[in-house]
Design an enzyme around this catalytic site. Structure first.
Site, PDB file in Angstrom:
ATOM      1  N   GLU A   1       9.265  10.147  -8.229  1.00 14.81           N
ATOM      2  CA  GLU A   1      10.083  10.540  -7.079  1.00 14.81           C
ATOM      3  C   GLU A   1      10.962   9.408  -6.581  1.00 14.81           C
ATOM      4  OE1 GLU A   1       7.222  12.052  -4.286  1.00 14.81           O
ATOM      5  OE2 GLU A   1       7.134  14.009  -5.274  1.00 14.81           O
ATOM      6  N   VAL A   2      10.516   8.176  -6.788  1.00 14.67           N
ATOM      7  CA  VAL A   2      11.308   7.011  -6.368  1.00 14.67           C
ATOM      8  C   VAL A   2      11.770   6.299  -7.636  1.00 14.67           C
ATOM      9  CG1 VAL A   2      11.303   4.840  -5.103  1.00 14.67           C
ATOM     10  CG2 VAL A   2       9.986   6.795  -4.230  1.00 14.67           C
TER      11      VAL A   2
ATOM     12  N   ASN B   1       4.596   6.664 -13.390  1.00 10.65           N
ATOM     13  CA  ASN B   1       5.233   7.972 -13.526  1.00 10.65           C
ATOM     14  C   ASN B   1       6.680   7.739 -13.955  1.00 10.65           C
ATOM     15  OD1 ASN B   1       2.938   9.351 -12.644  1.00 10.65           O
ATOM     16  ND2 ASN B   1       3.543   9.199 -10.502  1.00 10.65           N
TER      17      ASN B   1
ATOM     18  N   HIS C   1       7.802   1.470 -10.384  1.00  9.00           N
ATOM     19  CA  HIS C   1       6.613   1.043  -9.642  1.00  9.00           C
ATOM     20  C   HIS C   1       5.379   1.444 -10.422  1.00  9.00           C
ATOM     21  CE1 HIS C   1       7.963   4.992  -8.262  1.00  9.00           C
ATOM     22  NE2 HIS C   1       6.678   5.316  -8.120  1.00  9.00           N
TER      23      HIS C   1
ATOM     24  N   HIS D   1       1.481   2.325 -10.082  1.00 11.69           N
ATOM     25  CA  HIS D   1       0.454   2.692  -9.094  1.00 11.69           C
ATOM     26  C   HIS D   1      -0.864   2.058  -9.546  1.00 11.69           C
ATOM     27  CE1 HIS D   1       2.598   6.363  -7.344  1.00 11.69           C
ATOM     28  NE2 HIS D   1       3.271   6.198  -8.467  1.00 11.69           N
TER      29      HIS D   1
ATOM     30  N   ARG E   1       0.832  -1.214   0.000  1.00  8.48           N
ATOM     31  CA  ARG E   1       0.000   0.000   0.000  1.00  8.48           C
ATOM     32  C   ARG E   1       0.860   1.255   0.000  1.00  8.48           C
ATOM     33  NH1 ARG E   1      -4.992  -1.736   0.076  1.00  8.48           N
ATOM     34  NH2 ARG E   1      -5.392  -3.687   1.176  1.00  8.48           N
ATOM     35  N   ASP E   2       0.443   2.228  -0.814  1.00  3.64           N
ATOM     36  CA  ASP E   2       1.129   3.519  -0.826  1.00  3.64           C
ATOM     37  C   ASP E   2       0.946   4.179   0.537  1.00  3.64           C
ATOM     38  OD1 ASP E   2       2.057   5.618  -3.340  1.00  3.64           O
ATOM     39  OD2 ASP E   2       1.578   6.488  -1.382  1.00  3.64           O
ATOM     40  N   ILE E   3       2.031   4.780   1.024  1.00  2.00           N
ATOM     41  CA  ILE E   3       2.019   5.385   2.353  1.00  2.00           C
ATOM     42  C   ILE E   3       1.155   6.649   2.388  1.00  2.00           C
ATOM     43  CG2 ILE E   3       4.018   6.940   2.093  1.00  2.00           C
ATOM     44  CD1 ILE E   3       5.055   5.748   4.776  1.00  2.00           C
TER      45      ILE E   3
HETATM   46  P1  AMP Z   1       6.247   8.378  -7.750  1.00  3.28           P
HETATM   47  O1  AMP Z   1       5.982   9.842  -7.507  1.00  3.28           O
HETATM   48  O2  AMP Z   1       5.539   7.834  -8.954  1.00  3.28           O
HETATM   49  O3  AMP Z   1       7.736   8.056  -7.741  1.00  3.28           O
HETATM   50  O4  AMP Z   1       5.583   7.627  -6.534  1.00  3.28           O
HETATM   51  C1  AMP Z   1       6.236   7.362  -5.328  1.00  3.28           C
HETATM   52  C2  AMP Z   1       5.168   6.905  -4.379  1.00  3.28           C
HETATM   53  O5  AMP Z   1       5.792   6.236  -3.281  1.00  3.28           O
HETATM   54  C3  AMP Z   1       4.323   8.045  -3.765  1.00  3.28           C
HETATM   55  O6  AMP Z   1       2.945   7.835  -4.099  1.00  3.28           O
HETATM   56  C4  AMP Z   1       4.588   7.919  -2.273  1.00  3.28           C
HETATM   57  O7  AMP Z   1       3.450   8.218  -1.486  1.00  3.28           O
HETATM   58  C5  AMP Z   1       5.027   6.473  -2.133  1.00  3.28           C
HETATM   59  N1  AMP Z   1       5.889   6.161  -0.997  1.00  3.28           N
HETATM   60  C6  AMP Z   1       6.976   6.849  -0.572  1.00  3.28           C
HETATM   61  N2  AMP Z   1       7.541   6.226   0.476  1.00  3.28           N
HETATM   62  C7  AMP Z   1       6.785   5.117   0.714  1.00  3.28           C
HETATM   63  C8  AMP Z   1       6.859   4.046   1.670  1.00  3.28           C
HETATM   64  N3  AMP Z   1       7.821   4.007   2.611  1.00  3.28           N
HETATM   65  N4  AMP Z   1       5.912   3.085   1.622  1.00  3.28           N
HETATM   66  C9  AMP Z   1       4.934   3.125   0.707  1.00  3.28           C
HETATM   67  N5  AMP Z   1       4.825   4.082  -0.243  1.00  3.28           N
HETATM   68  C10 AMP Z   1       5.729   5.071  -0.220  1.00  3.28           C
END
Ligand code: AMP
Ligand code: ZN
Length: 127
Positions: free
Chosen positions: A106-107, A98, A111, A113, A40-42
């Site tokens: 951002e990560v 993304n 991944h 969504h 689950r997204d945080i």
């Molecule tokens: P993106 O902007 O597509 O890279 O999405 C990164 C997603 O990771 C965002 O929706 C964040 O809310 C989610 N996220 C960041 N840290 C965590 C975590 N520790 N556990 C779960 N989701 C996370």
């Protein structure tokens, strides 16, 4: 190569999602296979918001598809299984990758969504 050996070789300690795969950072895992993990997204943006990743590190979906098409297919299949398990399949949902800075990534561990559970509108955002 065993799954355990693969995991050790491909964990990047600077990568948040590699650390989730390694069990170093907690996550609410909802589905997993030998090659994928879904949690689950945080910070959920919809009633259901789950991230689906390959266990192996690839920066984005294009890099993943180029390096390992079978693994890319595993991620897509996992996203479908997650949607089914979360009860999203009948009404529909959105699967978003993304990609890069302008794409809002951002990560930099690829991944998808899986978002749904209510009508999402024509686009999530272009702002
Ligand atoms: P993106 O902007 O597509 O890279 O999405 C990164 C997603 O990771 C965002 O929706 C964040 O809310 C989610 N996220 C960041 N840290 C965590 C975590 N520790 N556990 C779960 N989701 C996370
Ligand atoms: Zn990673």
């Amino acid at each position: 190569m065993s799954f355990e050996e693969l995991r050790i070789i491909q964990v990047d300690n600077d990568c948040l999602f590699c650390r989730i795969v390694a069990g170093e950072i907690p996550a609410t895992v909802v589905y997993e296979t030998e090659t994928t993990l879904a949690f689950r997204d945080i910070d959920p943006k919809a009633p259901v918001h789950i991230l689906v990743i390959p266990r192996a590190h690839h920066a984005d979906v294009a890099a993943l598809a180029a390096a390992d098409p079978a693994l890319a297919a595993d991620v897509l299949a996992a996203a479908g299984a997650v949607a089914e398990a979360e009860g999203l399949s009948a009404d529909g949902y959105r699967l978003i990758f993304n990609t890069g800075r302008f794409g809002g990534q951002e990560v930099f561990h690829v991944h998808g969504h899986v978002v749904g559970g209510s009508p999402l509108g024509p686009m999530l955002s272009i702002a």
